[in-house]
Design an enzyme around this catalytic site. Structure first.
Site, PDB file in Angstrom:
ATOM      1  N   GLY A 213     -15.606   3.478   3.517  1.00 30.62           N
ATOM      2  CA  GLY A 213     -14.199   3.841   3.357  1.00 30.62           C
ATOM      3  C   GLY A 213     -13.531   3.321   2.102  1.00 30.62           C
TER       4      GLY A 213
ATOM      5  N   HIS B 275     -12.110  -0.869  -7.218  1.00 28.41           N
ATOM      6  CA  HIS B 275     -11.656  -2.141  -7.804  1.00 28.41           C
ATOM      7  C   HIS B 275     -11.382  -3.020  -6.581  1.00 28.41           C
ATOM      8  CE1 HIS B 275      -8.858  -4.310 -10.902  1.00 28.41           C
ATOM      9  NE2 HIS B 275      -9.004  -5.091  -9.826  1.00 28.41           N
TER      10      HIS B 275
ATOM     11  N   ASP C 190       0.849  -1.197   0.000  1.00 28.44           N
ATOM     12  CA  ASP C 190       0.000   0.000   0.000  1.00 28.44           C
ATOM     13  C   ASP C 190       0.885   1.249   0.000  1.00 28.44           C
ATOM     14  OD1 ASP C 190      -3.223   0.498   0.933  1.00 28.44           O
ATOM     15  OD2 ASP C 190      -1.841   2.193   1.087  1.00 28.44           O
TER      16      ASP C 190
ATOM     17  N   HIS D 233     -10.377  -5.169  -3.575  1.00 29.14           N
ATOM     18  CA  HIS D 233      -9.057  -5.513  -3.044  1.00 29.14           C
ATOM     19  C   HIS D 233      -9.192  -5.903  -1.585  1.00 29.14           C
ATOM     20  CE1 HIS D 233      -9.826  -1.213  -2.622  1.00 29.14           C
ATOM     21  NE2 HIS D 233      -9.144  -1.257  -1.486  1.00 29.14           N
TER      22      HIS D 233
HETATM   23  P1  5GP Z   1      -9.706   1.313   0.154  1.00 33.46           P
HETATM   24  O1  5GP Z   1      -9.852   2.525   1.027  1.00 33.46           O
HETATM   25  O2  5GP Z   1     -10.320   1.530  -1.214  1.00 33.46           O
HETATM   26  O3  5GP Z   1     -10.126   0.042   0.801  1.00 33.46           O
HETATM   27  O4  5GP Z   1      -8.153   1.139  -0.050  1.00 33.46           O
HETATM   28  C1  5GP Z   1      -7.441   1.692  -1.116  1.00 33.46           C
HETATM   29  C2  5GP Z   1      -5.993   1.636  -0.742  1.00 33.46           C
HETATM   30  O5  5GP Z   1      -5.235   1.802  -1.913  1.00 33.46           O
HETATM   31  C3  5GP Z   1      -5.567   2.738   0.231  1.00 33.46           C
HETATM   32  O6  5GP Z   1      -5.041   2.137   1.413  1.00 33.46           O
HETATM   33  C4  5GP Z   1      -4.532   3.527  -0.550  1.00 33.46           C
HETATM   34  O7  5GP Z   1      -3.454   3.959   0.258  1.00 33.46           O
HETATM   35  C5  5GP Z   1      -4.080   2.551  -1.618  1.00 33.46           C
HETATM   36  N1  5GP Z   1      -3.663   3.145  -2.863  1.00 33.46           N
HETATM   37  C6  5GP Z   1      -4.326   4.099  -3.577  1.00 33.46           C
HETATM   38  N2  5GP Z   1      -3.639   4.404  -4.702  1.00 33.46           N
HETATM   39  C7  5GP Z   1      -2.540   3.627  -4.712  1.00 33.46           C
HETATM   40  C8  5GP Z   1      -1.436   3.497  -5.613  1.00 33.46           C
HETATM   41  O8  5GP Z   1      -1.338   4.161  -6.653  1.00 33.46           O
HETATM   42  N3  5GP Z   1      -0.482   2.583  -5.287  1.00 33.46           N
HETATM   43  C9  5GP Z   1      -0.558   1.827  -4.163  1.00 33.46           C
HETATM   44  N4  5GP Z   1       0.439   0.970  -3.942  1.00 33.46           N
HETATM   45  N5  5GP Z   1      -1.573   1.927  -3.275  1.00 33.46           N
HETATM   46  C10 5GP Z   1      -2.550   2.813  -3.551  1.00 33.46           C
HETATM   47 ZN    ZN Z   2      -9.693  -1.777 -12.126  1.00 41.62          ZN
END
Ligand code: 5GP
Ligand code: ZN
Length: 101
Positions: free
Chosen positions: A88, A93, A29, A95
């Protein structure tokens, strides 16, 4: 497609893969919330758990988590899935977060 994880998969945005198999890949991350913070991402663009039709995919993600934590010697970890903006989810996409200290 304007999706950061698809762009990473397609090498339009550079990011080191810490794991890859037929179904998914994993990256560290960019904004880690624990000492180890890995994202396990299906290669197929699926917005969230709400859009999953074939749960075989989710099984494959958990197999990857098992492989990654074994490879990296992480015996204790949390897994976390945010589904929907209000919960949140920032990246639309699916994950799974792996978090370990
Ligand atoms: P969500 O909040 O959608 O569950 O988690 C998305 C995660 O993706 C966040 O923890 C954020 O720091 C991470 N993230 C967003 N953009 C990027 C990126 O370009 N590269 C990486 N390695 N992590 C990303
Ligand atoms: Zn995607």
């Amino acid at each position: 497609m304007d999706c950061v994880f698809c762009k990473i998969l397609n090498k339009q945005i550079p990011s080191k893969f810490v794991y890859e198999d037929e179904y998914c890949f994993a990256i560290n991350d960019i904004n880690p919330k624990a000492k180890t913070h890995i994202l396990v991402i299906p290669k197929e663009h699926i917005v969230s758990l709400n859009e999953v039709k074939d749960f075989e995919l989710v099984k494959n993600l958990f197999v990857a988590i098992k492989n990654i934590t074994k490879e990296q010697n992480i015996p204790a970890f949390k897994t976390h899935i945010n589904t929907g903006r209000a919960a949140g989810q920032e990246v639309d996409h699916l994950h799974i977060h792996i978090l370990a200290n």
